[in-house]
Design an enzyme around this catalytic site. Structure first.
Site, PDB file in Angstrom:
ATOM      1  N   ASP A 141       3.477  -0.309  -7.229  1.00 21.70           N
ATOM      2  CA  ASP A 141       2.291  -1.094  -6.890  1.00 21.70           C
ATOM      3  C   ASP A 141       2.603  -2.590  -6.869  1.00 21.70           C
ATOM      4  O   ASP A 141       3.684  -3.035  -7.223  1.00 21.70           O
ATOM      5  CB  ASP A 141       1.169  -0.813  -7.893  1.00 21.70           C
ATOM      6  CG  ASP A 141       1.477  -1.390  -9.273  1.00 21.70           C
ATOM      7  OD1 ASP A 141       2.665  -1.381  -9.653  1.00 21.70           O
ATOM      8  OD2 ASP A 141       0.538  -1.827  -9.958  1.00 21.70           O
ATOM      9  N   GLU A 142       1.617  -3.374  -6.434  1.00 23.12           N
ATOM     10  CA  GLU A 142       1.641  -4.844  -6.465  1.00 23.12           C
ATOM     11  C   GLU A 142       2.926  -5.421  -5.882  1.00 23.12           C
ATOM     12  O   GLU A 142       3.646  -6.180  -6.531  1.00 23.12           O
ATOM     13  CB  GLU A 142       1.428  -5.343  -7.901  1.00 23.12           C
ATOM     14  CG  GLU A 142       0.054  -4.990  -8.454  1.00 23.12           C
ATOM     15  CD  GLU A 142      -0.206  -5.570  -9.827  1.00 23.12           C
ATOM     16  OE1 GLU A 142      -1.359  -5.936 -10.107  1.00 23.12           O
ATOM     17  OE2 GLU A 142       0.748  -5.654 -10.625  1.00 23.12           O
ATOM     18  N   VAL A 143       3.192  -5.060  -4.648  1.00 15.48           N
ATOM     19  CA  VAL A 143       4.402  -5.516  -3.965  1.00 15.48           C
ATOM     20  C   VAL A 143       4.096  -6.754  -3.125  1.00 15.48           C
ATOM     21  O   VAL A 143       3.184  -6.746  -2.301  1.00 15.48           O
ATOM     22  CB  VAL A 143       4.972  -4.404  -3.060  1.00 15.48           C
ATOM     23  CG1 VAL A 143       6.203  -4.904  -2.317  1.00 15.48           C
ATOM     24  CG2 VAL A 143       5.309  -3.163  -3.885  1.00 15.48           C
ATOM     25  N   HIS A 171       7.773  -5.759  -9.138  1.00 17.01           N
ATOM     26  CA  HIS A 171       7.980  -5.844 -10.594  1.00 17.01           C
ATOM     27  C   HIS A 171       9.464  -5.685 -10.945  1.00 17.01           C
ATOM     28  O   HIS A 171       9.807  -5.115 -11.977  1.00 17.01           O
ATOM     29  CB  HIS A 171       7.160  -4.764 -11.310  1.00 17.01           C
ATOM     30  CG  HIS A 171       5.683  -4.971 -11.240  1.00 17.01           C
ATOM     31  ND1 HIS A 171       4.982  -5.731 -12.149  1.00 17.01           N
ATOM     32  CD2 HIS A 171       4.765  -4.517 -10.340  1.00 17.01           C
ATOM     33  CE1 HIS A 171       3.700  -5.745 -11.836  1.00 17.01           C
ATOM     34  NE2 HIS A 171       3.533  -5.018 -10.727  1.00 17.01           N
ATOM     35  N   GLU A 174      -1.928   2.628  -4.687  1.00 19.75           N
ATOM     36  CA  GLU A 174      -1.914   1.456  -3.825  1.00 19.75           C
ATOM     37  C   GLU A 174      -2.778   1.751  -2.606  1.00 19.75           C
ATOM     38  O   GLU A 174      -2.873   2.906  -2.159  1.00 19.75           O
ATOM     39  CB  GLU A 174      -0.487   1.141  -3.355  1.00 19.75           C
ATOM     40  CG  GLU A 174       0.329   0.309  -4.322  1.00 19.75           C
ATOM     41  CD  GLU A 174      -0.007  -1.181  -4.261  1.00 19.75           C
ATOM     42  OE1 GLU A 174       0.769  -1.975  -3.720  1.00 19.75           O
ATOM     43  OE2 GLU A 174      -1.092  -1.548  -4.765  1.00 19.75           O
TER      44      GLU A 174
END
EC number: 3.2.1.52
Length: 617
Positions: free
Chosen positions: A338-340, A272, A390
Site C-alpha cells: 500500500d501507499e506507493v 515503505h 489499495e
C-alpha cells in the site's frame, strides 16, 4: 399457612437473587465473554491438596505449564495425580464435538472437580485461560478459595484474531515480543502480525544479503515527536535499531506455538522500502544513495519505492521470500503493497519500458503488475499472500487475502467477491491512535477510544461472513519508543478487540464489558502490564445553546462524578459537580476537570485552554 407461603416465597426470592449474583459474578470475570455460561449448585474448593489430571500424554508440557502458573499464583504445590476428587481434569474428547471445533472447550466447575473438555490441546489451552481468570488475584497467602460452580461452553466466532506490531519504526527485543505474546494469549488472540520492514528499519537477517541488517537495521537516534525529527546529519552515526537473527526468530516461534499464537511476517513492498533501498540503492528508480530515516520519509529527495521495471528487484525478493517462507511456519506471508508514491515510476526509463512491453495503461497498472508478480513468487514458496487494501483498478489478485485498513469497504467488497478478507479498519482498530484528550496526547492522526473499539464489527451487515477470516488491532510505533508505551497503547483497548473477535456478535454490551474491564485491570497490575485509564477521564467540548456557546463535559462510562474549575485551581470532590452545559466566567482562560468513582479520584485531571475547547464541537 399464609405465613409459611410468605416465608417460602421470601426464601425463594433470596435464593434466586443469590443464584443471579453468583452467575453474574462469574460472568463479570471473563474476557472475552463465553458463548454460554450457567450456574451450577456446588462450588469447587481450590487448595494445596487439589490435584491435576489429564488423559492425553502428548499434552503433558501444556498441563505442566498450567500447573506452574497456578502454583505461582497461589503458592501451592499442586501435583499431577489421577484421582476423582478435588481434581482439575483435562479431558480430550474421544468423539469430535462439532460445536467446539478446533479451539472451543467446555469448562465445568462442580464440588468434586473442575473439568475442561476439548477436541484438542488448543481447546484445553483456551479453557485453562478462562479458568485462570476465575482464580482471584494475589491469592498466595490464602489457604483455600472457592470457585463458583458453573458450566461454560465456549468457542470463537472468527478463526483469525490478531494484533499487528510494527517493529520497524522502533525495534523491540525478542523478550518484549514474548511478553506481548503471553499477554495476547490470555485473551485468546491467536495471530501476531509482525511488520518487519519499513522506511525506518529492516528487522530480519537474510543470508546472502548482509547489508539489509548492516545498513537497513540502523538509523540515527531521535527523541521527540515523529514529524519533527531532523534527517540524518553528515557527521552522525546510525546506531539506533536492531534486527532478529534466524535463531532468535526460531526461538520466538517455538515460544508462540506453545501459546497457540501464529506469527505472520510482513515484508512491506514496493513502497515503505527506504531501509531496503538504503541497503541496496540500485533497486530504486533513482539508484542514488539513501539513508534510513528516523521520522517521516515523505520527501521527494528520499526514494522509498522499489523500481518495478528492474528485474533485479524480483531476484532479491525471490531470495528474501524464500528465506521468510522457510523460517516462518505460518501459512501466510504479508507483502504490504500500500501507499506507493508512483511519481518515481513516471520518470523512470525502466518503468516506462515495462509499461510499453506489457501493454499497460500507466503507472497505476505498474502497481497491479508488481503485486501480481510478487504474489506468484510467494505462492511458489507454498504460502498464501496477504496485502493491505489499495484502491487499484481491477483490485487485488483474487488469490490474495485482503487486509482492509482504510475502512470496512474493501473487506466487504472482497468478501462479496468470495475473496478472503481480514478486517482492521483504522477508525475502530488502530492502537497507535490516541485514546484520550488530543491536547494531552502525542499520538498521530486521530482518536480511537476504548468505547470506539468496542463498536468494532469484523463482519458488517453487507459482508459475506463466510469470507471474513476475522480481524486485528494494528499498532504502528512512530510514537511508541519502549515497552511500557507499547503496553499502554494496547491495553485495555485490546480487551475490546478480543471480545469482538471471539465472542458471539450480540453476546454482550458496553456496560457489561466495562464492568469486566475494571476487574481485569487488577490482573494487568499483577502482571506488571501498563495500561491506560483514559476511559475514565472527562471529555470536554463546546456546544451552542440558545445562541450561546457553552462547555459540555461527558465521559465514556456512566456513573462518574465530574468536578470542575475555571480558576486555575485543581478540582476535587469539594468543587462544583458537572450536571449541565457551563457558561464560561469572564476572564477565565482554562478549564480543569477530574472524574471521581465511588468517592475517589480516577484518571488524570484534564487541564485545557478554553481557546482549544471552544474550537471543538
Amino acid at each position: 399457612m399464609s405465613k409459611v407461603y410468605k416465608f417460602l416465597g421470601s426464601y425463594l426470592v433470596i435464593y434466586i437473587c443469590a443464584l443471579m449474583c453468583f452467575a453474574q459474578d462469574v460472568g463479570h470475570k471473563i474476557i472475552p465473554v463465553p458463548v454460554s455460561y450457567k450456574l451450577l449448585k456446588h462450588s469447587f474448593i481450590l487448595d494445596n491438596k487439589t490435584a491435576v489430571y489429564f488423559n492425553s500424554e502428548e499434552d503433558k508440557e501444556l498441563i505442566r505449564s498450567f500447573l506452574g502458573r497456578i502454583n505461582d499464583a497461589t503458592g501451592y504445590d499442586l501435583k499431577l495425580l489421577k484421582t476423582n476428587r478435588n481434581v482439575i481434569f483435562f479431558e480430550k474428547l474421544n468423539q469430535y464435538r462439532e460445536d467446539l471445533g478446533e479451539e472451543g472447550y467446555e469448562l465445568e466447575v462442580s464440588n468434586k472437580k473442575i473439568r475442561i473438555s476439548a477436541n484438542n490441546s488448543r481447546g484445553w489451552f483456551y479453557g485453562l485461560e478462562t479458568l485462570t481468570q476465575l482464580i482471584p488475584v494475589h491469592t498466595s497467602k490464602i489457604k483455600s478459595f472457592t470457585i463458583n460452580g458453573v458450566l461454560i461452553t465456549d468457542y470463537p466466532r472468527f478463526k483469525y484474531r490478531g494484533l499487528m506490531l510494527d517493529v520497524s519504526r522502533h525495534f523491540f527485543s525478542i523478550e518484549v515480543l514474548k511478553s506481548y505474546i503471553n499477554q495476547m494469549a490470555k485473551y485468546k488472540f491467536n495471530v501476531l502480525h509482525l511488520h518487519l520492514t519499513d522506511n525506518q528499519g529492516w528487522r530480519i537477517a537474510v543470508d546472502g544479503l548482509p547489508k539489509l541488517t548492516e545498513v537497513g537495521a540502523w538509523r540515527v537516534s531521535r527523541t521527540g515527536y515523529w514529524k519533527g525529527f531532523l534527517p540524518p546529519q553528515p557527521d552522525e552515526t546510525a546506531d539506533y535499531g536492531g534486527f532478529y537473527s534466524k535463531e532468535q526468530i526460531r526461538d520466538l516461534i517455538i515460544y508462540s506455538s506453545k501459546k497457540f499464537v501464529e506469527i505472520i511476517p510482513e515484508i512491506d513492498v514496493p513502497g515503505h522500502s527506504l531501509a531496503f533501498i538504503a541497503s541496496y540503492p540500485l533497486l530504486s528508480c533513482t539508484q542514488t544513495p539513501q539513508k534510513v530515516l528516523a521520522g517521516d520519509p515523505w520527501n521527494s529527495s528520499r526514494t522509498n519505492v522499489l523500481c518495478v521495471g528492474n528485474d533485479s528487484v524480483y531476484v532479491y525478493l525471490d531470495k528474501i521470500f524464500s528465506e521468510i517462507a522457510t523460517l516462518f511456519p505460518s501459512q501466510y506471508i504479508h507483502m504490504g503493497g500500500d501507499e506507493v508514491t508512483r511519481g518515481y515510476w513516471e520518470k523512470c526509463d525502466k518503468c516506462k519500458l515495462l509499461i510499453q512491453k506489457e501493454g499497460l495503461e500507466g503507472v497505476e497498472d505498474l502497481q497491479n503488475y508488481f503485486i501480481k508478480r510478487v504474489t506468484k513468487i510467494v505462492e511458489a514458496k507454498g504460502k498464501k499472500v496477504i496485502g493491505w487494501n489499495e484502491n487499484l483498478k481491477g483490485g487485488l489478485p483474487d488469490n490474495m487475502t485482503v487486509m482492509s485498513w482504510k475502512s470496512y469497504e474493501a473487506g466487504i467488497k472482497a468478501s462479496n467477491n468470495k475473496q478472503f478478507a481480514i478486517m482492521t479498519p483504522a477508525a475502530f482498530t488502530y492502537l497507535d491512535f490516541y485514546q484520550g484528550d488530543p491536547f494531552l496526547e502525542n499520538g498521530p492522526f486521530t482518536v480511537a477510544r476504548l468505547n470506539t473499539m468496542y463498536k468494532f464489527e469484523p463482519s458488517p451487515e453487507d459482508a459475506n461472513e463466510a469470507f471474513i477470516l476475522g480481524g486485528q488491532g494494528s499498532l504502528w510505533t512512530e510514537q511508541v519508543p519502549n515497552e511500557r508505551k507499547l503496553q499502554y497503547m494496547t491495553w485495555p483497548r485490546a480487551l475490546a478487540l478480543s471480545e469482538r473477535l471471539w465472542s458471539s456478535k450480540n453476546a454482550s454490551g458496553w456496560d457489561f464489558f466495562i464492568k469486566r474491564v475494571e476487574k481485569h485491570l487488577l490482573l494487568l497490575d499483577s502482571s506488571n502490564v501498563k495500561y491506560s485509564t483514559q476511559f475514565y477521564e472527562p471529555i470536554i467540548f463546546s456546544v451552542i445553546e440558545d445562541g450561546v456557546q457553552k462547555i459540555k463535559i461527558t465521559s465514556e462510562i456512566e456513573g462518574l462524578e465530574i468536578y470542575y474549575s475555571f480558576d486555575d485551581t485543581s478540582p476535587d470532590k469539594f468543587y462544583p459537580i458537572y450536571s449541565q452545559p457551563l457558561t464560561v466566567p469572564k476572564g477565565a482562560h482554562h478549564i480543569r476537570a477530574i472524574s471521581y468513582k465511588d468517592g475517589k479520584p480516577i484518571g488524570r485531571e484534564i487541564n485545557l485552554p478554553l481557546e482549544i475547547v471552544m474550537k471543538r464541537r
